[in-house]
Design a protein around this motif. Structure first.
Motif, PDB file in Angstrom:
ATOM      1  N   ASN A 322      21.289  54.653 -14.396  1.00  0.00           N
ATOM      2  CA  ASN A 322      22.073  55.708 -13.746  1.00  0.00           C
ATOM      3  C   ASN A 322      22.698  56.691 -14.746  1.00  0.00           C
ATOM      4  OD1 ASN A 322      21.611  55.200 -11.008  1.00  0.00           O
ATOM      5  ND2 ASN A 322      23.209  53.639 -10.915  1.00  0.00           N
ATOM      6  N   SER A 323      22.174  56.730 -15.992  1.00  0.00           N
ATOM      7  CA  SER A 323      22.618  57.756 -16.947  1.00  0.00           C
ATOM      8  C   SER A 323      21.990  59.093 -16.565  1.00  0.00           C
ATOM      9  CB  SER A 323      22.185  57.389 -18.374  1.00  0.00           C
ATOM     10  OG  SER A 323      22.836  56.225 -18.816  1.00  0.00           O
ATOM     11  N   PRO A 324      22.776  60.189 -16.582  1.00  0.00           N
ATOM     12  CA  PRO A 324      22.208  61.505 -16.257  1.00  0.00           C
ATOM     13  C   PRO A 324      21.121  61.895 -17.251  1.00  0.00           C
ATOM     14  CG  PRO A 324      24.614  61.574 -16.204  1.00  0.00           C
ATOM     15  CD  PRO A 324      24.239  60.263 -16.811  1.00  0.00           C
ATOM     16  N   ILE A 325      20.049  62.508 -16.745  1.00  0.00           N
ATOM     17  CA  ILE A 325      18.988  63.000 -17.617  1.00  0.00           C
ATOM     18  C   ILE A 325      18.786  64.495 -17.357  1.00  0.00           C
ATOM     19  CG2 ILE A 325      17.798  60.816 -17.847  1.00  0.00           C
ATOM     20  CD1 ILE A 325      15.871  61.644 -15.655  1.00  0.00           C
ATOM     21  N   PRO A 326      18.315  65.254 -18.359  1.00  0.00           N
ATOM     22  CA  PRO A 326      17.861  64.809 -19.685  1.00  0.00           C
ATOM     23  C   PRO A 326      19.014  64.349 -20.562  1.00  0.00           C
ATOM     24  CG  PRO A 326      17.892  67.193 -19.576  1.00  0.00           C
ATOM     25  CD  PRO A 326      18.187  66.713 -18.189  1.00  0.00           C
ATOM     26  N   CYS A 327      18.710  63.418 -21.479  1.00  0.00           N
ATOM     27  CA  CYS A 327      19.747  62.934 -22.392  1.00  0.00           C
ATOM     28  C   CYS A 327      19.086  62.357 -23.640  1.00  0.00           C
ATOM     29  CB  CYS A 327      20.625  61.881 -21.724  1.00  0.00           C
ATOM     30  SG  CYS A 327      19.794  60.320 -21.389  1.00  0.00           S
ATOM     31  N   ALA A 328      19.893  62.223 -24.691  1.00  0.00           N
ATOM     32  CA  ALA A 328      19.443  61.598 -25.936  1.00  0.00           C
ATOM     33  C   ALA A 328      20.597  60.765 -26.477  1.00  0.00           C
ATOM     34  CB  ALA A 328      19.010  62.639 -26.963  1.00  0.00           C
ATOM     35  N   VAL A 329      20.310  59.507 -26.835  1.00  0.00           N
ATOM     36  CA  VAL A 329      21.333  58.605 -27.351  1.00  0.00           C
ATOM     37  C   VAL A 329      20.816  57.984 -28.643  1.00  0.00           C
ATOM     38  CG1 VAL A 329      22.724  56.556 -26.903  1.00  0.00           C
ATOM     39  CG2 VAL A 329      22.151  58.098 -25.017  1.00  0.00           C
ATOM     40  N   ALA A 330      21.650  58.024 -29.697  1.00  0.00           N
ATOM     41  CA  ALA A 330      21.275  57.447 -30.995  1.00  0.00           C
ATOM     42  C   ALA A 330      22.199  56.279 -31.317  1.00  0.00           C
ATOM     43  CB  ALA A 330      21.345  58.501 -32.090  1.00  0.00           C
ATOM     44  N   ALA A 384      15.272  59.476 -26.332  1.00  0.00           N
ATOM     45  CA  ALA A 384      15.397  60.787 -25.689  1.00  0.00           C
ATOM     46  C   ALA A 384      14.611  60.789 -24.382  1.00  0.00           C
ATOM     47  CB  ALA A 384      14.895  61.886 -26.619  1.00  0.00           C
ATOM     48  N   LEU A 385      15.308  60.998 -23.278  1.00  0.00           N
ATOM     49  CA  LEU A 385      14.683  61.110 -21.961  1.00  0.00           C
ATOM     50  C   LEU A 385      14.646  62.570 -21.563  1.00  0.00           C
ATOM     51  CD1 LEU A 385      16.085  58.306 -19.608  1.00  0.00           C
ATOM     52  CD2 LEU A 385      13.701  58.814 -20.051  1.00  0.00           C
ATOM     53  N   ASP A 386      13.457  63.080 -21.203  1.00  0.00           N
ATOM     54  CA  ASP A 386      13.386  64.478 -20.789  1.00  0.00           C
ATOM     55  C   ASP A 386      13.683  64.609 -19.299  1.00  0.00           C
ATOM     56  OD1 ASP A 386      11.085  63.868 -19.353  1.00  0.00           O
ATOM     57  OD2 ASP A 386       9.713  64.792 -20.770  1.00  0.00           O
ATOM     58  N   ALA A 387      13.614  65.831 -18.803  1.00  0.00           N
ATOM     59  CA  ALA A 387      13.988  66.107 -17.413  1.00  0.00           C
ATOM     60  C   ALA A 387      13.071  65.415 -16.415  1.00  0.00           C
ATOM     61  CB  ALA A 387      13.980  67.612 -17.158  1.00  0.00           C
ATOM     62  N   ASP A 388      11.870  65.008 -16.850  1.00  0.00           N
ATOM     63  CA  ASP A 388      10.940  64.315 -15.964  1.00  0.00           C
ATOM     64  C   ASP A 388      11.073  62.800 -16.048  1.00  0.00           C
ATOM     65  OD1 ASP A 388       9.852  66.698 -15.063  1.00  0.00           O
ATOM     66  OD2 ASP A 388       8.419  66.780 -16.718  1.00  0.00           O
ATOM     67  N   LYS A 392      10.961  59.327 -25.257  1.00  0.00           N
ATOM     68  CA  LYS A 392      10.499  59.368 -26.654  1.00  0.00           C
ATOM     69  C   LYS A 392      11.485  58.570 -27.500  1.00  0.00           C
ATOM     70  CE  LYS A 392      10.994  62.908 -29.568  1.00  0.00           C
ATOM     71  NZ  LYS A 392      10.791  64.194 -30.261  1.00  0.00           N
ATOM     72  N   VAL A 393      10.960  57.673 -28.329  1.00  0.00           N
ATOM     73  CA  VAL A 393      11.799  56.841 -29.191  1.00  0.00           C
ATOM     74  C   VAL A 393      11.473  57.151 -30.652  1.00  0.00           C
ATOM     75  CG1 VAL A 393      12.443  54.492 -29.829  1.00  0.00           C
ATOM     76  CG2 VAL A 393      11.877  55.017 -27.454  1.00  0.00           C
ATOM     77  N   GLU A 394      12.512  57.426 -31.436  1.00  0.00           N
ATOM     78  CA  GLU A 394      12.329  57.742 -32.857  1.00  0.00           C
ATOM     79  C   GLU A 394      13.217  56.822 -33.685  1.00  0.00           C
ATOM     80  OE1 GLU A 394      12.290  61.954 -34.737  1.00  0.00           O
ATOM     81  OE2 GLU A 394      14.305  61.171 -35.122  1.00  0.00           O
ATOM     82  N   ALA A 395      12.654  56.256 -34.759  1.00  0.00           N
ATOM     83  CA  ALA A 395      13.413  55.431 -35.696  1.00  0.00           C
ATOM     84  C   ALA A 395      13.378  56.105 -37.069  1.00  0.00           C
ATOM     85  CB  ALA A 395      12.822  54.033 -35.781  1.00  0.00           C
ATOM     86  N   GLU A 396      14.538  56.231 -37.708  1.00  0.00           N
ATOM     87  CA  GLU A 396      14.629  56.898 -39.015  1.00  0.00           C
ATOM     88  C   GLU A 396      15.452  56.057 -39.975  1.00  0.00           C
ATOM     89  OE1 GLU A 396      16.248  61.062 -41.056  1.00  0.00           O
ATOM     90  OE2 GLU A 396      16.597  60.651 -38.923  1.00  0.00           O
ATOM     91  N   GLU A 397      14.888  55.804 -41.173  1.00  0.00           N
ATOM     92  CA  GLU A 397      15.632  55.143 -42.239  1.00  0.00           C
ATOM     93  C   GLU A 397      16.423  56.240 -42.954  1.00  0.00           C
ATOM     94  OE1 GLU A 397      17.394  53.614 -45.202  1.00  0.00           O
ATOM     95  OE2 GLU A 397      15.708  54.809 -45.915  1.00  0.00           O
ATOM     96  N   LEU A 398      17.747  56.166 -42.919  1.00  0.00           N
ATOM     97  CA  LEU A 398      18.592  57.291 -43.314  1.00  0.00           C
ATOM     98  C   LEU A 398      18.627  57.540 -44.818  1.00  0.00           C
ATOM     99  CD1 LEU A 398      21.571  56.838 -40.816  1.00  0.00           C
ATOM    100  CD2 LEU A 398      19.577  58.339 -40.645  1.00  0.00           C
TER     101      LEU A 398
END
Length: 527
Positions: A322-330, A384-388, A392-398
């Motif tokens: 029930n999280s509003p989309i589009p959204c991106a959470v890191a 990251a969830l788009d409007a549809d 997309k999942v991204e992993a980054e070593e900082l």
């Protein structure tokens, strides 16, 4: 239409309720060939495109398409692929109840909290939305993808066979489909008439509106149970709704209107044609996307939580249901072993606490993590969830900037009915799941504590006092034994006992490290 007449005549090669199979591997035997749900939907959309082109007198290449609120990633991807096969670009996918709310928001300038009760032929959806200052936000959804007017048709057909003393098992597919069509027509007629006659094989069966309401009551009760679930998710009561919107042909029944009015304690809105209101909302959204002349913002929600696997086989939720989309959470994660050079990213969907109880969406490895002690690396994972509703999942070593990503487009999707099962089981097992999660977390913490102590002893055994190593190893044995059981309090107690026992040794190690760091430096350098 020709399709309706063909179905009514009992033709077996007719596809019906195809939405229920979108995103699955099911194939349909439509002679002379077998088709997938995507191909069948593509043919339907192609026919609709041709109808629109004929009516408008110009080419149609774009569309806003509505889908059931409980469509998952696989079903949404399948819908977009069907549109592509039909020669159309999908500007946006909209949940059907959300589209209906958009239509009513534009039509009546509604403000407040709205329940959209969508009781169609094959599915039921309930969405709770906030409409304020031109912003449409879905705050909760629930539904049943195997519940609809078709079930009422089925009940009428079975009643008629019972009166005629005919065993349903003796009917072939074509005959059964023909009877269902007759039952549907009588149901629709009873919306206006008090009684009707159903004729079958020369025999008449008397049907009344009271009988229809008796047969339909269990299915209406199930819709209201879904309403209770959505309101619970939203943290609201039925009386908190400022209005209730009716969508879907089944809402034409007097019983449905009455029960919905009683449940929400308000007269539901039905000014717009319940069969057209969803399409109207999609048209409004399409106009806004192509002409940009709408002040209304539409915010949908994701129907299931999305997360990833962490050490111990438990799930860390990144985007909650029930999280509003589009959204991106890191969120940042780290390694659990010294010198760990790679990390497996396992993307999951569901509400349960353990990986084995959730749905696996994708897996990939992030490589190139610099050698460090356990817990020192910083890995940022972004969902990251788009409007549809596509992920997309991204992993980054900082430290190095190394990245890996995956777009979730599963070929074999989850059947829509499984979503409801997942939600139901998450509620039924909520208490036992959290107890088991806490036990797993305690075992993981104990395992890491033992590993750290062993590494410290291997490196600085010379700092141990006589007999100290034996005592520490004995306590590690006691802790390992506790981890074999299910007493979380005992595991926590033994971890604390180990930490207390190792404390003096850890202090000597720290003093030695500080002394080594200060050797050869003057006071000014230390400052």
């Amino acid at each position: 239409s020709t399709l309706t007449l063909t179905f009514a005549d009992g033709e077996a090669n007719v596809v019906a309720s195809i939405k229920r199979w979108m995103g699955t591997n099911k194939t349909l035997d439509v002679q002379p060939r077998k088709v997938t749900p995507v191909e069948a939907s593509g043919d339907i959309l192609k026919h609709l495109r041709h109808m629109a082109e004929e009516a408008l007198g110009r080419s149609v290449t774009q569309a806003v398409i509505t889908v059931p609120a409980y469509f998952d990633d696989a079903a949404r991807n399948a819908t977009k692929e069907a549109a592509r096969q039909a020669g159309m670009e999908v500007l946006r996918l909209i949940n059907e109840p959300t589209a209906a709310a958009l239509a009513y928001g534009i039509e009546t300038q509604s403000q407040g909290t709205i329940a959209v009760y969508d009781f169609g032929g094959g599915t039921f959806d309930i969405s709770i939305l906030k409409l304020e200052n031109g912003i449409f936000q879905v705050i909760a959804t629930a539904g049943d993808t195997t519940l609809g007017g078709d079930d009422i048709d089925h009940a009428i057909a079975l009643y008629a066979l019972e009166q005629l003393k005919i065993d349903p098992a003796t009917l072939d597919v074509q005959t059964w489909n023909k009877l269902l069509s007759v039952a549907r027509m009588k149901k629709e007629k009873l919306t206006a008439d008090a009684d009707v006659i159903l004729k079958w094989e020369g025999v008449e069966v008397h049907l009344t509106r009271a009988l229809l309401e008796h047969l339909a009551a269990p299915f209406v009760d199930r819709t209201l149970q879904c309403c209770e679930s959505a309101l619970m998710d939203a943290g609201l009561t039925p009386k908190a709704m400022t209005s209730v919107v009716l969508v879907g042909g089944s809402t034409r029944m007097a019983l449905v209107k009455q029960r919905v009015a009683e449940f929400f304690d308000t007269t539901p809105l039905d000014q717009l044609d319940p069969d057209l209101v969803v399409a109207y909302g999609a048209a409004v959204q399409a106009e806004a996307l192509t002409r940009g002349n709408s002040d209304n913002l539409l915010l949908d929600v994701t129907p299931l939580s999305l997360g990833l696997e962490t050490y111990g086989g438990i799930v860390e939720k990144i985007i909650h249901r029930n999280s509003p989309i589009p959204c991106a959470v890191a969120q940042e994660f780290t390694t659990y072993q010294d010198g760990q050079g790679a990390m497996k990213i396992h993307v999951l969907q569901g509400e349960r606490e353990k990986v084995s109880d959730c749905r696996s969406l994708a897996q990939f490895e992030l490589r190139g993590i610099p050698p460090m002690v356990a817990g020192a690396a910083r890995i940022r994972v972004t969902f990251a969830l788009d409007a549809d509703g596509l992920l997309k999942v991204e992993a980054e070593e900082l430290t190095t900037g190394t990245k890996q990503e995956v777009v979730v487009t599963p070929i074999a999707g989850l059947e829509i009915t499984e979503i409801e099962r997942m939600l139901r089981e998450s509620s039924e097992h909520a208490r036992t799941d959290i107890i088991e999660r806490l036990l797993i977390e305690a075992r993981v913490a104990a395992e890491l504590a033992v590993a750290e102590v062993k590494a410290a002893i291997t490196k600085d055994a010379a700092l141990l006092k006589p007999g100290e190593q034996g005592m520490i190893e004995a306590q590690m044995g006691t802790l390992n034994a506790a981890c074999q059981g299910t007493d979380r309090a005992r595991i926590d107690h033994e971890v604390q006992a180990l930490n207390a026992m190792v404390g003096p040794f850890a202090e000597r190690r720290m003093n030695q490290a500080i002394s080594g760091a200060l050797t050869g430096k003057n006071v000014e350098e230390v400052k």
